[in-house]
Design an enzyme around this catalytic site. Sequence first.
Site, PDB file in Angstrom:
ATOM      1  N   SER A 111      31.234  -6.968  50.628  1.00  0.00           N
ATOM      2  CA  SER A 111      30.132  -5.809  50.416  1.00  0.00           C
ATOM      3  C   SER A 111      30.763  -4.801  50.098  1.00  0.00           C
ATOM      4  CB  SER A 111      28.530  -5.659  50.979  1.00  0.00           C
ATOM      5  OG  SER A 111      28.019  -4.725  50.686  1.00  0.00           O
TER       6      SER A 111
ATOM      7  N   TYR B 196      23.183  -5.296  59.069  1.00  0.00           N
ATOM      8  CA  TYR B 196      24.327  -5.339  57.446  1.00  0.00           C
ATOM      9  C   TYR B 196      25.271  -4.785  57.540  1.00  0.00           C
ATOM     10  CZ  TYR B 196      25.436  -6.961  52.694  1.00  0.00           C
ATOM     11  OH  TYR B 196      25.314  -7.621  51.589  1.00  0.00           O
TER      12      TYR B 196
HETATM   13  C1  BGC Z   1      23.605  -5.309  49.151  1.00  0.00           C
HETATM   14  C2  BGC Z   1      22.589  -4.534  47.971  1.00  0.00           C
HETATM   15  C3  BGC Z   1      22.952  -2.597  47.891  1.00  0.00           C
HETATM   16  C4  BGC Z   1      24.374  -3.260  47.360  1.00  0.00           C
HETATM   17  C5  BGC Z   1      24.692  -1.655  46.787  1.00  0.00           C
HETATM   18  C6  BGC Z   1      25.012  -4.789  48.758  1.00  0.00           C
HETATM   19  O1  BGC Z   1      26.287  -5.698  49.550  1.00  0.00           O
HETATM   20  O2  BGC Z   1      23.619  -6.517  49.454  1.00  0.00           O
HETATM   21  O3  BGC Z   1      21.306  -4.288  48.039  1.00  0.00           O
HETATM   22  O4  BGC Z   1      22.071  -2.962  46.847  1.00  0.00           O
HETATM   23  O5  BGC Z   1      25.048  -3.013  48.436  1.00  0.00           O
HETATM   24  O6  BGC Z   1      24.356  -1.169  47.772  1.00  0.00           O
END
Ligand code: BGC
Length: 265
Positions: A153, A166
């Site tokens: 991410s 997360y």
């Molecule tokens: C998350 C999303 C978020 C995006 C941008 C992703 O890793 O799962 O919830 O909107 O990042 O911030």
Amino acid sequence: MTLKGKVALVTGSSQGIGQGIVLRLAQAGADVVINYRSHPEGAEETLEKVKAIGGKCYLAECPQSQAYTVQADLGNVDMVRELIAESIGHFGKLDILVNNAGIEKHAPFWDVTEADYDAVLNVNLKGVFFATQTFVQHLMETKRPGKIINISSVHEDLPFPNFTAYCVSKGGMKMFTRNLAVELGALGITINNVAPGAIETPINTKLLNDPEKLGALLKNIPLGRLGQPQDVASLVAFLASSNADYITGSTFFVDGGLLWNYQEQ
Ligand code: BGC
């Protein structure tokens, strides 16, 4: 680019980015294992879409990719090991592992429960760790190279308030990849991260249904739109192919420019 003759496992592929990746790998000719935790109907949908690919593949001679579904919770290490074993049992081998399954929980740091912390870290990091370990053991036993692609991410680098567990998991994934690039290089195994920004998938349902939050997010994305699963999937297919044989230990952002967007009015 062809993945003909290759077998790929994509964790968390009953929906969203995982489903997009399965379809793109199948279009390139790979056989695919579709994994789901709690949505067999989503896994069936992915399977039906693979069957329907027919003329939509990227090869001159279009193979009919085979797909197989396996239920497993990536937060449970025994299930993770069984998932890899069942995939190998069905197709005879695995060449490509896409660690895609991931979850997030919203809460201010001071309210995060131990149960939520464990849920996020178990799926996003522990499951990835042991899926990769079991996959690597299989490649070593069969003396073959392989490709590992982690769906990380932007939040492996970018703070995301109220999603600390997360971010911790994705930051961990970044160092996991760098470490293994060094440790697995001599075995001919590559590992890379694909780091999506805001992609239109079920993980974002709450955001997508909140016009105010969505509007604010879109203002932060230079390309002016949310990403789609196929925006992520085409890069994964490239990294899974022999075109990417010399690429390892890197993160590739697929975020419409979100990560580096800072402006002062
Ligand atoms: C998350 C999303 C978020 C995006 C941008 C992703 O890793 O799962 O919830 O909107 O990042 O911030």
